[in-house]
Motif scaffolding. Structure first.
Motif, PDB file in Angstrom:
ATOM      1  N   LEU A 203       7.661  -8.924 -10.475  1.00 54.90           N
ATOM      2  CA  LEU A 203       6.411  -9.488  -9.958  1.00 54.90           C
ATOM      3  C   LEU A 203       6.122  -8.862  -8.601  1.00 54.90           C
ATOM      4  N   GLN A 204       4.923  -8.344  -8.426  1.00 54.02           N
ATOM      5  CA  GLN A 204       4.624  -7.619  -7.197  1.00 54.02           C
ATOM      6  C   GLN A 204       3.157  -7.790  -6.827  1.00 54.02           C
ATOM      7  N   ILE A 205       2.872  -7.924  -5.533  1.00 61.21           N
ATOM      8  CA  ILE A 205       1.519  -7.945  -4.982  1.00 61.21           C
ATOM      9  C   ILE A 205       1.442  -6.843  -3.936  1.00 61.21           C
ATOM     10  N   ASP A 206       0.386  -6.021  -4.013  1.00 60.09           N
ATOM     11  CA  ASP A 206       0.265  -4.877  -3.106  1.00 60.09           C
ATOM     12  C   ASP A 206      -1.183  -4.803  -2.592  1.00 60.09           C
ATOM     13  N   ARG A 207      -1.329  -4.582  -1.303  1.00 55.09           N
ATOM     14  CA  ARG A 207      -2.663  -4.357  -0.694  1.00 55.09           C
ATOM     15  C   ARG A 207      -2.610  -3.002   0.007  1.00 55.09           C
ATOM     16  N   ASN A 208      -3.477  -2.098  -0.411  1.00 49.91           N
ATOM     17  CA  ASN A 208      -3.421  -0.715   0.046  1.00 49.91           C
ATOM     18  C   ASN A 208      -4.767  -0.328   0.655  1.00 49.91           C
ATOM     19  N   TYR A 209      -4.717   0.091   1.916  1.00 49.02           N
ATOM     20  CA  TYR A 209      -5.908   0.624   2.594  1.00 49.02           C
ATOM     21  C   TYR A 209      -5.763   2.136   2.672  1.00 49.02           C
ATOM     22  N   THR A 210      -6.819   2.843   2.230  1.00 52.49           N
ATOM     23  CA  THR A 210      -6.799   4.306   2.209  1.00 52.49           C
ATOM     24  C   THR A 210      -8.028   4.854   2.942  1.00 52.49           C
ATOM     25  N   GLN A 211      -7.781   5.700   3.941  1.00 51.05           N
ATOM     26  CA  GLN A 211      -8.884   6.304   4.682  1.00 51.05           C
ATOM     27  C   GLN A 211      -9.440   7.493   3.900  1.00 51.05           C
ATOM     28  N   SER A 212     -10.721   7.607   3.955  1.00 48.87           N
ATOM     29  CA  SER A 212     -11.404   8.654   3.203  1.00 48.87           C
ATOM     30  C   SER A 212     -11.094  10.028   3.788  1.00 48.87           C
ATOM     31  N   SER A 213     -10.874  10.998   2.896  1.00 52.09           N
ATOM     32  CA  SER A 213     -10.646  12.390   3.311  1.00 52.09           C
ATOM     33  C   SER A 213     -11.571  13.351   2.583  1.00 52.09           C
ATOM     34  N   SER A 214     -12.637  12.795   1.944  1.00 52.84           N
ATOM     35  CA  SER A 214     -13.559  13.630   1.169  1.00 52.84           C
ATOM     36  C   SER A 214     -15.001  13.264   1.538  1.00 52.84           C
ATOM     37  N   ILE A 215     -15.864  14.274   1.558  1.00 50.14           N
ATOM     38  CA  ILE A 215     -17.279  14.030   1.868  1.00 50.14           C
ATOM     39  C   ILE A 215     -17.979  13.319   0.716  1.00 50.14           C
ATOM     40  N   PHE A 216     -17.311  13.311  -0.462  1.00 52.23           N
ATOM     41  CA  PHE A 216     -17.913  12.646  -1.611  1.00 52.23           C
ATOM     42  C   PHE A 216     -17.531  11.159  -1.692  1.00 52.23           C
ATOM     43  N   ASN A 225      -6.420  -3.978  -3.903  1.00 51.58           N
ATOM     44  CA  ASN A 225      -5.437  -5.051  -4.053  1.00 51.58           C
ATOM     45  C   ASN A 225      -4.909  -5.035  -5.489  1.00 51.58           C
ATOM     46  N   THR A 226      -3.584  -4.905  -5.616  1.00 53.13           N
ATOM     47  CA  THR A 226      -2.972  -4.784  -6.941  1.00 53.13           C
ATOM     48  C   THR A 226      -1.921  -5.867  -7.119  1.00 53.13           C
ATOM     49  N   GLY A 227      -1.998  -6.567  -8.213  1.00 53.23           N
ATOM     50  CA  GLY A 227      -0.974  -7.530  -8.595  1.00 53.23           C
ATOM     51  C   GLY A 227      -0.423  -7.154  -9.958  1.00 53.23           C
ATOM     52  N   SER A 228       0.912  -7.101 -10.084  1.00 53.88           N
ATOM     53  CA  SER A 228       1.539  -6.723 -11.356  1.00 53.88           C
ATOM     54  C   SER A 228       2.575  -7.753 -11.745  1.00 53.88           C
ATOM     55  N   ALA A 229       2.674  -7.984 -13.034  1.00 50.78           N
ATOM     56  CA  ALA A 229       3.673  -8.900 -13.597  1.00 50.78           C
ATOM     57  C   ALA A 229       4.201  -8.258 -14.880  1.00 50.78           C
ATOM     58  N   ASN A 230       5.390  -7.692 -14.795  1.00 52.14           N
ATOM     59  CA  ASN A 230       5.969  -6.950 -15.917  1.00 52.14           C
ATOM     60  C   ASN A 230       7.230  -7.660 -16.391  1.00 52.14           C
ATOM     61  N   PHE A 231       7.342  -7.802 -17.703  1.00 50.14           N
ATOM     62  CA  PHE A 231       8.477  -8.501 -18.297  1.00 50.14           C
ATOM     63  C   PHE A 231       9.065  -7.641 -19.414  1.00 50.14           C
ATOM     64  N   SER A 232      10.398  -7.736 -19.563  1.00 53.25           N
ATOM     65  CA  SER A 232      11.059  -7.012 -20.652  1.00 53.25           C
ATOM     66  C   SER A 232      12.154  -7.879 -21.245  1.00 53.25           C
ATOM     67  N   TYR A 233      12.437  -7.634 -22.501  1.00 52.41           N
ATOM     68  CA  TYR A 233      13.443  -8.394 -23.251  1.00 52.41           C
ATOM     69  C   TYR A 233      14.276  -7.390 -24.034  1.00 52.41           C
TER      70      TYR A 233
END
Length: 705
Positions: A203-216, A225-233
């Motif tokens: 289980l993971q919560i991630d907040r990522n800020y990325t500065q622009s490096s392209s004119i486009f 903001n990314t939240g993931s919940a991965n399970f395996s058996y």
């Protein structure tokens, strides 16, 4: 329909975690619950001893109805280090009045060697529990605990059993051996997947800020903001199959206007079944740990019987050593009393002039020698008493026991006619009863089980696998995007065209998590396939070396098994010879006592008539003392020989009426019944030599200068 409560990553993860927790219990394997053992009270005032309970640790804690039970520790009761009340009941007036039967009964309850060995059966149970989960066994030491000093025990060579003390040994496969036997390949073979289901979660919560490096880039700083919940058996099975199930979920929100969906939900599910076709196929390689662990548990029972046999053998020998020391003190006391009487008479005769002064000096030397012999006998008796108390108790802290003299109330009883049993019958009894032979056969069986798995390890690795899965998406269309009008290009006009969107978004701008989950199983986006994996080690030298090494060790153990049988045959014959020899030794020692007794009586008659000297009487008295001491030793040796014959034939416990379950529980309910012993009160007393008084003349002659 959209679910607003699941739009934020935190709420989404919380709801998913609760849902998985509620259903995860259905994936656990069933097992019986085992009650928590309670620590016994160690107070010495208990009216009755508490039995040692051999818990069945091969059974795990059940997850039902308590889901957290498998994850809680199990308490092992603290050892009871106080003596049982039986030993206190033997104390009378500061003396430990001990019969042979009492000595064995107290040893079965208190002896520390047996107490240590009891734990090995439970230790072996834990290996069964481990191997049922697919893990390798840790191993159990099959050595006989021999940390109690005193006495002598028979055995194959100088050791009994295998191992240095009966406590837990190292991991399986460690190169080790006894008597030239190496067991380094036991348990090796193909890897075994865990039979216990393994559920993993990330289980993971991630907040990522990325500065622009392209004119486009339409924004200077991107916020994702990314939240993931991965399970395996994962679970393996005993026939060589294993299944895995993966369930992954992602929730992403972003302020980037170029993203079509925000928030965006993605779920994937895949079920995979794998079957070993060559290496690792079948029950033999996958159940080998379980079979070896169960055999080891049976061996622990056999070794416990061997431990009890060895300890009883030792206690009986110690008892006869104690009887021997006790009788020898009496013999030396009688000898010293006679020497003192002779010295006193000689002094009187020297005073009246009928004896030369040198005879007093000679008598004083005899008294000093006899005093020395008595001191040696008394200290040896004290040592034997200390050894016996140590062997029969768990602690000597109790002053009443530590200071008590041990008085053996039984003595030897020789049968009038020695029972004659054919040698072959004794050998057959030994071959069918000896624990060492049963242990060697079980070890050979374990090696055979291991060798099957090692031969399977020679094969290439060929696995057949099949899988099925699906994926689903959900979320909301980016609110910045406008719906494309007819004829508009979604790329050039920067708009959302439902006709070109993924199927879930063609009819709605918002797709909830439940809709995404339904896509996993409705074949909206299936993922399925079948295949094989093949791994062929070129030359395969490692597996070849392991296989031939295991076969060599198996042949070595076969030779060792035959060697043990040969040694047992020799032991039985040697024990039978020892009984015959010591019986003849008792007869010879008794004849020597009779001769010395009659010689002393004859010399005493001469002394009473004045025809002999005190020197000659003392010489005959010393000869009688030595003969009596030799007779005591010969009787003790005969009793020890009978004990050794019972041990060699594997009938020691049966002949002594010992219930093995009493030894296991540490509480004797059925008293032993040792043959060829009798109460000291019923024994024929030995004749104590007396020095007659020589008639002193009224007018004694004066000694000549």
């Amino acid at each position: 329909m959209s679910l607003p409560c699941l739009k934020s990553p935190e709420r989404f993860l919380a709801a998913l975690t609760i849902a998985v927790t509620l259903v995860s219990g259905t994936w656990a394997q069933d097992s019986q619950s085992n009650p928590m053992p309670q620590a016994p009270s160690a107070t010495r005032s208990a009216a009755a001893p508490k039995p040692f309970k051999v818990e069945d640790y091969a059974k795990p804690h059940s997850p039902f109805p308590n889901l957290i039970a498998p994850y809680t520790s199990r308490q092992v009761p603290a050892p009871n280090l106080s003596n049982t009340p039986r030993i206190e009941s033997m104390l009378q007036d500061g003396k430990l009045m001990l019969s042979m039967n009492d000595a064995i009964a107290i040893a079965l309850e208190n002896n520390m060697d047996i107490a240590i060995q009891r734990y090995n059966m439970s230790i072996a149970d834990t290996d069964i529990l481990r191997t049922k989960a697919g893990a390798t066994f840790l191993g159990t030491n099959f050595g006989v605990v021999q940390n109690t000093p005193g006495g002598t025990t028979g055995g194959l060579g100088s050791t009994v059993g295998t191992g240095p003390g009966g406590t837990s040994a190292g991991a399986a496969g460690a190169g080790a051996g006894l008597g030239g036997i190496v067991s380094s390949t036991l348990g090796l073979g193909p890897a075994v997947t865990s039979f216990d289901p393994i559920l993993s979660a990330n289980l993971q919560i991630d907040r990522n800020y990325t500065q622009s490096s392209s004119i486009f880039s339409p924004i200077p700083i991107g916020n994702t903001n990314t939240g993931s919940a991965n399970f395996s058996y994962l679970q393996g099975f005993q026939w060589g199959s294993n299944i895995s199930l993966g369930f992954n979920n992602t929730h992403v929100t972003s302020n980037n206007p170029t993203n079509t969906y925000t928030p965006f939900l993605a779920s994937t599910l895949q079920f995979r079944l794998t079957q070993h076709l060559l290496q690792g196929f079948g029950f033999a390689p996958n159940r080998r740990f379980i079979q070896i662990a169960k055999t080891n548990r049976e061996i622990s029972d056999v070794v416990f019987r061997l431990q009890v046999t060895t300890t009883v053998d030792q206690i009986q020998n110690m008892y006869w050593d104690l009887v021997n020391a006790y009788e020898n003190v009496k013999v030396q006391q009688d000898a010293l009393a006679l020497a003192n009487k002779t010295l006193s008479d000689n002094k009187k005769q020297v005073e009246i002039g009928t004896l030369a002064p040198i005879e007093v000096v000679r008598a004083e030397s005899t008294v000093a020698t006899d005093q020395q012999q008595l001191t040696v006998a008394q200290t040896n008796l004290e040592l034997q008493q200390l050894l016996m108390k140590n062997a029969l108790s768990r602690t000597l802290v109790d002053p009443a026991l530590a200071d008590a003299d041990v008085i053996p109330t039984d003595t030897m009883l020789l049968p009038e006619v020695e029972p004659v049993v054919p040698t072959q019958d004794l050998v057959d009894s030994a071959l069918s009863r000896r624990p060492e032979l049963a242990e060697a056969r079980m070890n050979l069986h374990n090696t055979a089980i291991s060798n099957k798995a090692i031969r399977n390890n020679l094969l290439p690795s060929l696995d057949l696998f099949a899988y099925y899965g699906g994926s689903g998406i959900g979320g909301d269309v980016n609110p910045i995007l406008q719906t494309c009008q007819p004829g508009q290009n979604p790329i050039s006009n920067f708009c959302f065209d439902p006709t070109r969107a993924a199927p879930p978004f063609r009819t709605a701008h918002s797709v909830g998590y439940s809709n995404a989950l339904s896509q996993l199983v409705n074949s909206s986006a299936p993922d399925k396939g079948v295949g094989v994996t093949l791994s062929i080690p070129i030359r395969n030298r490692v597996a070849q070396a392991l296989q031939i090494r295991s076969e060599l060790e198996y042949r070595q153990e076969q030779m060792r098994l035959q060697q043990i049988e040969n040694q047992i045959r020799i032991e039985v014959r040697n024990a039978q010879f020892a009984v015959q020899q010591n019986r003849a030794g008792v007869a010879a020692a008794q004849a020597a006592v009779d001769l010395a007794q009659q010689s002393l009586e004859a010399e005493q008659k001469k002394y009473a008539l004045g025809a002999s000297t005190s020197t000659l009487v003392l010489q005959q008295s010393s000869a009688l003392t030595q003969s009596r001491s030799n007779l005591v030793g010969a009787r003790a040796s005969y009793e020890k020989a009978r004990v050794e014959l019972d041990r060699a034939t594997g009938q020691l416990l049966e002949h002594n009426g010992i219930d093995l379950s009493d030894a296991e529980s540490g509480v004797v309910n059925k008293m032993p019944n040792v043959p060829y012993v009798q109460p000291r009160s019923q024994a024929k007393p030995d004749v104590v030599p007396q020095l007659p008084t020589q008639t002193v003349p009224e007018n004694p002659p004066q000694p000549q200068n």
